[in-house]
Design a protein around this motif. Structure first.
Motif, PDB file in Angstrom:
ATOM      1  N   ILE A  32      52.190  40.387 -12.487  1.00  0.00           N
ATOM      2  CA  ILE A  32      51.127  40.678 -13.057  1.00  0.00           C
ATOM      3  C   ILE A  32      50.490  39.422 -13.546  1.00  0.00           C
ATOM      4  O   ILE A  32      51.155  38.771 -14.317  1.00  0.00           O
ATOM      5  CB  ILE A  32      51.266  41.868 -13.929  1.00  0.00           C
ATOM      6  CG1 ILE A  32      51.874  43.217 -13.644  1.00  0.00           C
ATOM      7  CG2 ILE A  32      50.097  42.070 -14.732  1.00  0.00           C
ATOM      8  CD1 ILE A  32      51.929  44.083 -14.428  1.00  0.00           C
ATOM      9  N   ASN A  46      45.677  44.582 -15.182  1.00  0.00           N
ATOM     10  CA  ASN A  46      46.375  44.715 -13.954  1.00  0.00           C
ATOM     11  C   ASN A  46      45.652  45.970 -13.287  1.00  0.00           C
ATOM     12  O   ASN A  46      45.450  46.253 -11.867  1.00  0.00           O
ATOM     13  CB  ASN A  46      47.617  44.657 -14.053  1.00  0.00           C
ATOM     14  CG  ASN A  46      48.415  44.815 -12.516  1.00  0.00           C
ATOM     15  OD1 ASN A  46      49.018  46.063 -12.389  1.00  0.00           O
ATOM     16  ND2 ASN A  46      48.325  44.099 -11.527  1.00  0.00           N
ATOM     17  N   VAL A  80      50.586  47.708  -6.053  1.00  0.00           N
ATOM     18  CA  VAL A  80      50.258  47.784  -7.490  1.00  0.00           C
ATOM     19  C   VAL A  80      50.028  49.323  -7.612  1.00  0.00           C
ATOM     20  O   VAL A  80      50.458  49.964  -8.620  1.00  0.00           O
ATOM     21  CB  VAL A  80      49.245  47.087  -7.924  1.00  0.00           C
ATOM     22  CG1 VAL A  80      48.537  47.700  -9.400  1.00  0.00           C
ATOM     23  CG2 VAL A  80      49.348  45.490  -8.114  1.00  0.00           C
TER      24      VAL A  80
END
Length: 242
Positions: free
Chosen positions: A46, A131, A142
């Protein structure tokens, strides 16, 4: 003699459990380091994640070290009791004593530096929210990991559903939140009402503080008993060998 044999048996049984627990923890630690798709590796990728988290990301190495230590302690305790080895029993006592001292020191450090831990969690939260708003709904890795985490813990975002406002997913789906944030599974919603992951985990820890403290005190008591028994056996063996 009956009491002596009983202490030997208890020492063997107790350290046999420690040995098996150490082997299990060692296996988990190796799995964490080998599993490239784990959440720990994901967190390390991240952007703008605080540098302090690098220590937390080494949890795999920590588990491996703890596992090896427990295996060694269990082996020394079992063999020392069964073979009536003064050297093994003394080494067992010294290692457990050092662990006990380290645990006490760690508890003091946690109490003293608790504000620093809060600051670290705030930095982690900021990085996690950034993020989500940059990659959720755009980056498949992600998105998949966040979905998996939210589904597992029944939570929404890091803090709450507002973490998704402005994210690629939020924009592509007409300003709606992911299904994990909604009461009805499988559907989207405009008002996320599911609790955030961090507050939920924190509440879980707070609700079980008494149990956690009880377990910690129980472990400390077992360590003291183990040291006492090892010293009793050591002194008894030493007196018989004179």
């Amino acid at each position: 003699m009956g009491c002596f044999q009983f202490l030997k048996f208890m020492m063997f049984a107790f350290n046999g459990i420690i040995f098996l627990a150490g082997a299990a923890i060692l296996g988990i630690g190796i799995w964490v380091k080998v599993d490239s798709g784990s959440v720990l590796n994901f967190l390390g990728k991240i952007d703008k994640m605080p540098s302090e988290l690098s220590q937390v990301l080494n949890v795999g190495y920590l588990l491996i070290a703890i596992g090896i230590l427990l295996v060694v302690i269990g082996f020394l305790g079992c063999c020392g009791a069964m073979r009536e080895s003064k050297c093994m029993l003394l080494l067992f006592f010294i290692i457990v004593l050092l662990i006990f001292i380290a645990e006490v020191a760690g508890a003091v450090v946690i109490l003293v530096f608790r504000p620093l831990a809060e600051e670290l969690f705030n930095k982690i939260g900021q990085a996690a929210v950034n993020n989500i708003r940059q990659d959720y709904g755009n980056n498949t890795d992600v998105t998949g990991l966040w979905n998996s985490t939210m589904s597992t813990f029944k939570c929404c975002g890091f803090y709450n559903s507002s973490d998704f406002v402005g994210s690629p997913y939020y924009k592509k789906h007409n300003n709606t939140f992911p299904p994990q944030c909604c009461l009805n599974p499988g559907s989207t919603c405009t008002n996320g009402i599911i609790t955030g992951c961090f507050p939920k985990i924190r509440k879980l820890v707070d609700d079980n503080t008494v149990a956690i403290v009880g377990v910690a005190l129980g472990i400390a008591a077992l360590e003291l008993c183990a040291m006492a028994v090892s010293m009793i056996l050591f002194c008894r063996i030493k007196s018989e060998s004179v």
